[in-house]
Enzyme design. Structure first.
Site, PDB file in Angstrom:
ATOM      1  N   HIS A  71       0.758  -1.377  -0.220  1.00 39.87           N
ATOM      2  CA  HIS A  71       0.093   0.006  -0.052  1.00 39.87           C
ATOM      3  C   HIS A  71       1.036   1.259   0.126  1.00 39.87           C
ATOM      4  O   HIS A  71       1.952   1.343   0.409  1.00 39.87           O
ATOM      5  CB  HIS A  71      -0.703   0.021   1.310  1.00 39.87           C
ATOM      6  CG  HIS A  71      -1.930  -1.009   1.287  1.00 39.87           C
ATOM      7  ND1 HIS A  71      -3.169  -0.811   1.953  1.00 39.87           N
ATOM      8  CD2 HIS A  71      -1.974  -2.209   0.753  1.00 39.87           C
ATOM      9  CE1 HIS A  71      -3.935  -1.935   1.885  1.00 39.87           C
ATOM     10  NE2 HIS A  71      -3.222  -2.507   1.138  1.00 39.87           N
ATOM     11  N   CYS A  78      -2.543  -0.140   7.398  1.00 41.02           N
ATOM     12  CA  CYS A  78      -1.773   1.243   7.312  1.00 41.02           C
ATOM     13  C   CYS A  78      -2.033   1.947   8.750  1.00 41.02           C
ATOM     14  O   CYS A  78      -1.266   2.725   9.137  1.00 41.02           O
ATOM     15  CB  CYS A  78      -2.283   1.705   6.021  1.00 41.02           C
ATOM     16  SG  CYS A  78      -1.833   0.930   4.579  1.00 41.02           S
ATOM     17  N   GLU A 107       0.802   3.825   1.875  1.00 46.14           N
ATOM     18  CA  GLU A 107       1.192   4.251   3.020  1.00 46.14           C
ATOM     19  C   GLU A 107       2.302   3.680   3.584  1.00 46.14           C
ATOM     20  O   GLU A 107       3.373   4.135   4.258  1.00 46.14           O
ATOM     21  CB  GLU A 107       0.035   4.231   4.169  1.00 46.14           C
ATOM     22  CG  GLU A 107      -1.180   5.255   3.725  1.00 46.14           C
ATOM     23  CD  GLU A 107      -2.181   4.149   2.972  1.00 46.14           C
ATOM     24  OE1 GLU A 107      -3.487   4.590   3.245  1.00 46.14           O
ATOM     25  OE2 GLU A 107      -1.770   3.271   2.129  1.00 46.14           O
ATOM     26  N   CYS A 156      -6.485   1.934   5.478  1.00 43.47           N
ATOM     27  CA  CYS A 156      -7.246   0.483   5.915  1.00 43.47           C
ATOM     28  C   CYS A 156      -6.486   0.246   7.217  1.00 43.47           C
ATOM     29  O   CYS A 156      -5.389   0.924   7.854  1.00 43.47           O
ATOM     30  CB  CYS A 156      -6.830  -0.684   5.102  1.00 43.47           C
ATOM     31  SG  CYS A 156      -5.055  -1.092   5.017  1.00 43.47           S
TER      32      CYS A 156
END
Length: 153
Positions: A52, A85, A54, A82
């Site tokens: 991801h 993260c 992040e 999410c």
């Protein structure tokens, strides 16, 4: 520099993801007014569910600062993080996260639940919502519209 400036940099990262047919999420980490890390989603390209924006930005910032503790660092991210993260934001000691669009399905910073505020962890991450909200929502809507079209061909 203002928060819209940094979110627009995160949107540039999201556009890179879009161009690679990744879910268009971009993240930028700033310390003392300087961008120290940029990233975008790479789940499809790397076939790794942890890639991801992040997480990748946190890894780059940690490498640059030679520390896993990202005190006095702020993240600008185009889509609400999410749970994975959000946990990484806490673990890395990010000071504040600026969020563009909310994620009503998997958002863990206020939409589905708020991992950053509703629990007693050893570190608190401040949150600001709605930075460049319309632009962040627009790129996601366009991406999923295009994705649905390509699947229906």
């Amino acid at each position: 520099m203002d928060k819209e400036y940094y979110m627009k940099l995160a949107l540039k990262e999201a556009k890179k993801a879009y161009d690679e047919m990744e879910i268009p999420v971009g993240a930028v980490i700033v310390k003392d007014g300087e961008v120290i890390a940029r990233a975008y989603n790479e789940k499809e390209k790397k076939q790794d569910s942890t890639k991801h924006a992040e997480i990748l930005a946190i890894q780059k910032a940690s490498k640059k600062l030679k520390s896993w503790r990202l005190y006095d660092c702020d993240m600008y991210v185009t889509l609400e993080p999410c749970s994975m993260c959000a946990g990484a934001l806490i673990q890395s000691r990010i000071r504040r996260v600026y969020i563009g669009a909310m994620d009503e399905k998997t958002g863990s910073c206020g939409s589905v639940f708020n991992l950053l505020k509703d629990y007693k962890f050893n570190h608190n991450v401040d949150i600001e919502y709605g930075v460049c909200k319309e632009e962040c929502e627009k790129i996601l809507k366009e991406f999923f519209k295009e994705l649905r079209k390509s699947k229906n061909k």
